[in-house]
Design a protein around this motif. Structure first.
Motif, short mmCIF file in Angstrom:
data_model
loop_
_atom_site.label_atom_id
_atom_site.label_comp_id
_atom_site.label_asym_id
_atom_site.label_seq_id
_atom_site.Cartn_x
_atom_site.Cartn_y
_atom_site.Cartn_z
N VAL A 59 -6.93 -6.01 -3.28
CA VAL A 59 -5.66 -6.74 -3.15
C VAL A 59 -5.93 -7.95 -2.25
O VAL A 59 -6.13 -7.83 -1.05
N VAL A 103 -11.11 -7.19 9.07
CA VAL A 103 -10.05 -6.37 8.46
C VAL A 103 -9.82 -6.76 7.00
O VAL A 103 -9.75 -5.90 6.12
N GLU A 150 6.82 -6.31 5.55
CA GLU A 150 6.91 -6.60 7.00
C GLU A 150 5.80 -7.53 7.48
O GLU A 150 5.83 -7.95 8.63
N SER A 177 -5.00 -12.38 -2.29
CA SER A 177 -3.80 -13.20 -2.05
C SER A 177 -3.90 -14.47 -2.87
O SER A 177 -5.01 -14.96 -3.15
N GLY A 187 -7.06 5.19 11.26
CA GLY A 187 -8.11 4.49 11.99
C GLY A 187 -8.12 3.00 11.69
O GLY A 187 -7.33 2.51 10.87
N PRO A 237 4.14 -14.59 -2.66
CA PRO A 237 4.99 -14.14 -1.55
C PRO A 237 5.72 -12.84 -1.89
O PRO A 237 6.51 -12.81 -2.84
N GLY A 285 0.83 -1.22 0.00
CA GLY A 285 0.00 0.00 0.00
C GLY A 285 0.85 1.25 0.00
O GLY A 285 0.53 2.24 -0.67
N LEU A 295 -9.78 -0.13 10.15
CA LEU A 295 -10.75 -0.52 9.10
C LEU A 295 -11.59 -1.72 9.50
O LEU A 295 -12.56 -2.05 8.81
N TRP A 352 5.42 -10.51 7.02
CA TRP A 352 6.01 -11.79 7.42
C TRP A 352 6.54 -11.75 8.86
O TRP A 352 6.67 -12.78 9.50
N LYS A 355 5.05 -10.23 11.28
CA LYS A 355 3.95 -9.99 12.22
C LYS A 355 3.21 -11.27 12.60
O LYS A 355 2.19 -11.22 13.28
#
Ligand SMILES: NC(=O)c1ccc[n+]([C@@H]2O[C@H](COP(=O)([O-])OP(=O)(O)OC[C@H]3O[C@@H](n4cnc5c(N)ncnc54)[C@H](OP(=O)(O)O)[C@@H]3O)[C@@H](O)[C@H]2O)c1
Length: 279
Positions: free
Chosen positions: A139, A112, A190, A141, A61, A186, A18, A63, A192, A194
């Motif tokens: 977006v 989310v 970041e 996956s 905020g 893949p 994003g 989402l 990955w 989390k």
């Protein structure tokens, strides 16, 4: 496609895909509304965007909250008078043993990853109708195509996003509102770092640029669905095997990331204790 002064909402703009997409739209002259929770990251981004796109701003905020998701569209139209492109990109991963997934976590992932895109889309469609056109890019996956090990709820949230988008292809026919799916494989972000329980995947990770390129491709060529990367042997063969030999695919994935017997035993023990406590 002329992007100058087009109004573009990019959710999940504080990092990763994003963040890069927001920059790419601003570089093309679009006015970007950057959305996420980490306002410090958004503030830094917007400071940069304003050098090339002075009217860009951010909205901070959660989402996963329906009111905020709707507010994003309301506030954009209030300040800028229109919305041309909505990029629903915000998302969280959820890689963990199914025995460790709580109902609240499952609901949070759906809010989310899936519902937020429904809420922003439903809020944007009336404005796009009045303007006689617009783009909604979701977006998703590759997990929506083939559910990876330990990602049942994440894959479900992305499959739901894809099915909703597919439904819109028919439902929005004749409105000049184009909706599209981008399925990243893949990607090096970041997300990955989390994970509650790290993924076993240690193959190559692609740069965010390939997903940003796919976002522009679905808009400019009015494509309905693009996977990024387009030609990755592992992803293509997984999809083919799912169709032709689903058992072989499952066995391969189980080998890649097996469920340790002690995990099942601990979950069984916990279930027994809970069951004994309840009766
Ligand atoms: N990287 C990959 O390998 C990969 C693969 C397939 C699909 N994807 C999808 O690509 C999208 C972008 O992910 P990324 O890889 O760029 O990861 P990322 O760097 O972690 O970005 C995720 C973005 O979503 C935002 N976000 C998360 N929860 C939010 C919430 N409750 N409210 C508002 N914003 C929220 C985050 O911002 P805040 O934390 O500041 O809110 C962040 O800006 C996600 O939908 C992801 O599922 C990624």
């Amino acid at each position: 496609m002329e992007y100058r002064d087009k109004v573009v909402i990019v959710t999940g703009a504080s990092s990763g895909i994003g963040n890069d997409a927001a920059r790419a739209f601003a570089e093309r002259g679009a006015i970007v509304v950057a959305v996420a929770r980490r306002e410090g990251h958004l503030k830094d981004l917007v400071e940069e965007l304003r050098r090339v796109s002075p009217d860009s701003f951010y909205l901070g905020g959660d989402l996963g909250d329906q009111n905020f998701a709707q507010e994003v569209v309301r506030e954009t139209v209030h300040r800028l008078g229109r919305i041309d492109i909505l990029v629903n990109n915000a998302g969280i991963s959820k890689h963990k043993q199914i025995y460790h997934l709580s109902p609240d976590e499952a609901e949070h992932v759906m809010r989310v990853n899936f519902l937020s895109s429904v809420w922003t889309s439903l809020a944007a469609i009336p404005h796009m109708l009045i303007q006689e056109g617009g783009f909604i890019v979701n977006v998703s996956s590759f997990a929506a195509k083939v559910a990876p090990p330990r990602e049942a709820i994440y894959a479900a949230s992305k499959s739901a996003m894809n099915s909703f988008t597919e439904g819109l292809w028919g439902d929005l026919a004749g409105s000049n509102i184009h909706t599209a799916i981008v399925n990243p494989g893949p990607i090096d972000t970041e997300i990955w770092d989390k994970e509650d329980e790290p993924a076993a995947y240690d193959g190559p990770k692609y740069p965010t640029r390939i997903v940003v390129d796919a976002i522009f491709e679905v808009i400019e060529k009015r494509r309905r669905e693009v996977t990024a990367p387009k030609w990755n042997l592992q992803l293509v063969s997984a999809q083919v095997m799912k169709l032709l030999a689903p058992g072989v695919l499952q066995a391969g994935m189980a080998r890649m990331e097996p469920v340790p017997p002690e995990v099942i035993e601990r979950a069984r023990e916990k279930a027994r204790k809970e069951s004994a406590g309840e009766t």
